[in-house]
Design an enzyme around this catalytic site. Structure first.
Site, PDB file in Angstrom:
ATOM      1  N   SER A  88       0.846  -1.200   0.000  1.00 26.02           N
ATOM      2  CA  SER A  88       0.000   0.000   0.000  1.00 26.02           C
ATOM      3  C   SER A  88       0.873   1.237   0.000  1.00 26.02           C
ATOM      4  CB  SER A  88      -0.912   0.001   1.229  1.00 26.02           C
ATOM      5  OG  SER A  88      -1.459   1.295   1.393  1.00 26.02           O
ATOM      6  N   HIS A 130      -1.059  -1.423  -4.064  1.00 27.39           N
ATOM      7  CA  HIS A 130      -2.396  -1.062  -3.582  1.00 27.39           C
ATOM      8  C   HIS A 130      -2.446   0.463  -3.460  1.00 27.39           C
ATOM      9  CE1 HIS A 130      -6.057  -1.832  -1.052  1.00 27.39           C
ATOM     10  NE2 HIS A 130      -5.649  -0.776  -0.373  1.00 27.39           N
ATOM     11  N   ASP A 135      -4.588   3.716  -2.392  1.00 23.94           N
ATOM     12  CA  ASP A 135      -5.697   4.160  -1.549  1.00 23.94           C
ATOM     13  C   ASP A 135      -6.176   5.546  -1.960  1.00 23.94           C
ATOM     14  OD1 ASP A 135      -6.147   2.034   0.365  1.00 23.94           O
ATOM     15  OD2 ASP A 135      -4.148   2.472   1.150  1.00 23.94           O
ATOM     16  N   MET A 144      -8.813   8.500  -1.407  1.00 19.79           N
ATOM     17  CA  MET A 144      -9.743   9.033  -0.393  1.00 19.79           C
ATOM     18  C   MET A 144     -10.214  10.417  -0.840  1.00 19.79           C
ATOM     19  SD  MET A 144      -7.753   7.898   3.089  1.00 19.79           S
ATOM     20  CE  MET A 144      -6.775   6.383   3.138  1.00 19.79           C
ATOM     21  N   HIS A 171      -8.186   1.064  -4.408  1.00 21.09           N
ATOM     22  CA  HIS A 171      -9.189   0.978  -3.333  1.00 21.09           C
ATOM     23  C   HIS A 171      -9.794   2.362  -3.149  1.00 21.09           C
ATOM     24  CE1 HIS A 171      -9.734   0.474   1.338  1.00 21.09           C
ATOM     25  NE2 HIS A 171     -10.882   0.606   0.712  1.00 21.09           N
ATOM     26  N   MET A 229     -11.960   4.844  -1.329  1.00 20.77           N
ATOM     27  CA  MET A 229     -12.695   5.248  -0.129  1.00 20.77           C
ATOM     28  C   MET A 229     -13.343   6.583  -0.470  1.00 20.77           C
ATOM     29  SD  MET A 229      -9.726   3.949   2.372  1.00 20.77           S
ATOM     30  CE  MET A 229      -8.657   3.784   0.954  1.00 20.77           C
ATOM     31  N   MET A 233     -12.018  -4.839   5.268  1.00 19.97           N
ATOM     32  CA  MET A 233     -11.199  -3.857   6.005  1.00 19.97           C
ATOM     33  C   MET A 233     -11.008  -4.354   7.432  1.00 19.97           C
ATOM     34  SD  MET A 233     -10.274  -1.515   3.968  1.00 19.97           S
ATOM     35  CE  MET A 233      -9.417  -0.532   5.212  1.00 19.97           C
ATOM     36  N   ASP A 291      -7.106  -5.705   4.593  1.00 20.69           N
ATOM     37  CA  ASP A 291      -6.421  -4.411   4.535  1.00 20.69           C
ATOM     38  C   ASP A 291      -6.543  -3.702   5.877  1.00 20.69           C
ATOM     39  OD1 ASP A 291      -5.395  -1.949   3.798  1.00 20.69           O
ATOM     40  OD2 ASP A 291      -7.036  -1.432   2.436  1.00 20.69           O
TER      41      ASP A 291
HETATM   42  C1  DX5 Z   1      -6.550   2.400   5.223  1.00 23.21           C
HETATM   43  C2  DX5 Z   1      -6.041   1.955   3.871  1.00 23.21           C
HETATM   44  C3  DX5 Z   1      -5.009   0.899   3.986  1.00 23.21           C
HETATM   45  C4  DX5 Z   1      -3.770   1.366   4.729  1.00 23.21           C
HETATM   46  C5  DX5 Z   1      -3.161   0.198   5.462  1.00 23.21           C
HETATM   47  O1  DX5 Z   1      -7.579   3.283   5.052  1.00 23.21           O
HETATM   48  O2  DX5 Z   1      -7.099   1.423   3.114  1.00 23.21           O
HETATM   49  O3  DX5 Z   1      -4.663   0.369   2.721  1.00 23.21           O
HETATM   50  O4  DX5 Z   1      -2.825   1.952   3.876  1.00 23.21           O
HETATM   51  O5  DX5 Z   1      -2.174   0.658   6.313  1.00 23.21           O
HETATM   52  P1  DX5 Z   1      -1.482  -0.304   7.396  1.00 23.21           P
HETATM   53  O6  DX5 Z   1      -0.965  -1.505   6.677  1.00 23.21           O
HETATM   54  O7  DX5 Z   1      -0.406   0.562   7.961  1.00 23.21           O
HETATM   55  O8  DX5 Z   1      -2.547  -0.615   8.391  1.00 23.21           O
HETATM   56 ZN    ZN Z   2      -6.612   0.236   1.234  1.00 24.21          ZN
END
Ligand code: DX5
Ligand code: ZN
Length: 235
Positions: A16, A41, A43, A45, A75, A77, A157, A192
């Site tokens: 990630s 991965h 993320d 947001m 991913h 969000m 999650m 995740d």
């Molecule tokens: C959280 C993200 C994850 C995050 C995981 O909102 O979707 O992908 O980067 O981070 P770690 O592995 O540090 O929990």
């Molecule tokens: Zn994620």
């Protein structure tokens, strides 16, 4: 390019990039890939579905420019995933995962998951659906259940989304087991959040075969050893 529909012999490690050095993104991605990460991965947001703001199509495009054959697992969000399907496909995303919490029936005026899945496939990507920790097994069954055979990936999650570095929530493993009993061999189960050398074996034992890691990987001074140990989980 990785074929996400092939059951892997060992869990796939999805690095990630939320915990990568944003000022040296390509370099940091190259480093974890050379040390055994199977995919990246990404993320996304939007500041609404979660308070944080991260990255979008331009980051996907930038990474794709440097890595033509790396699988990009995106991913989202975000409240309105439907706004990004075609632009993310064009930018080079391989998998587009959206949350059940922004779809009908959980959100009455939310997206139609079936229609979104069709658009994701038409755009040439793999569809994935994601479930947050507070979302119940009954809501998962109602919201993702009917689409399971159309998905390439279901993402559980194991922290509340928004940032890296939080603690693993073990209660979500029930959802992982529920999915494992129902999905076909062509569909991956990804977990995740809070995954490290202690928690990854639990995720794998419950049925996860794609392990996302941000802080445990990018924050380690022996990234190769972290990936190796995570891949060995459940062996
Ligand atoms: C959280 C993200 C994850 C995050 C995981 O909102 O979707 O992908 O980067 O981070 P770690 O592995 O540090 O929990
Ligand atoms: Zn994620």
């Amino acid at each position: 390019m990785l074929d996400i529909t092939q059951p892997p012999a060992r869990p796939l490690i999805a690095a990630s990039i939320l915990s990568a050095d944003f000022g040296a993104m390509a370099e940091d991605c190259r480093d974890v890939l050379s040390k055994g990460a199977d995919l990246l991965h990404v993320d996304v947001m939007d500041g609404h579905f979660v308070p944080n703001l991260t990255m979008g199509a331009d980051m996907i495009k930038g990474i794709r420019r440097h890595f033509s054959d790396v699988f990009l697992d995106v991913h989202l969000m975000v409240e309105k995933p439907g706004d990004y399907v075609e632009s993310f496909a064009e930018a080079g995303a391989n998998l587009f995962a959206f949350h059940v919490e922004v779809c009908k029936p959980m959100l009455p005026d939310g997206a139609d998951a079936g229609e979104l899945i069709r658009r994701i496939r038409d755009a040439g990507m793999s569809p994935g659906m994601v479930v947050n920790p507070p979302t119940s097994l009954a809501q998962l069954e109602q919201g993702i259940g009917p689409h399971l055979s159309d998905l390439d990936l279901a993402l559980v999650m194991s922290v509340n989304p928004g940032r890296s570095g939080q603690a693993f929530i073990p209660e979500v493993l029930d959802k992982t087991r529920w999915l494992k009993e129902r999905i076909s061999p062509g569909t991956r189960i990804e977990m995740d959040g809070g995954l490290n050398l202690q928690t990854t074996p639990k995720a794998v034992a419950a049925g996860a075969d794609v392990i996302v890691t941000a802080s445990a990987l990018f924050g380690s001074d022996d990234r190769a050893a972290v990936i190796k140990a995570m891949k060995a989980a459940g062996a």
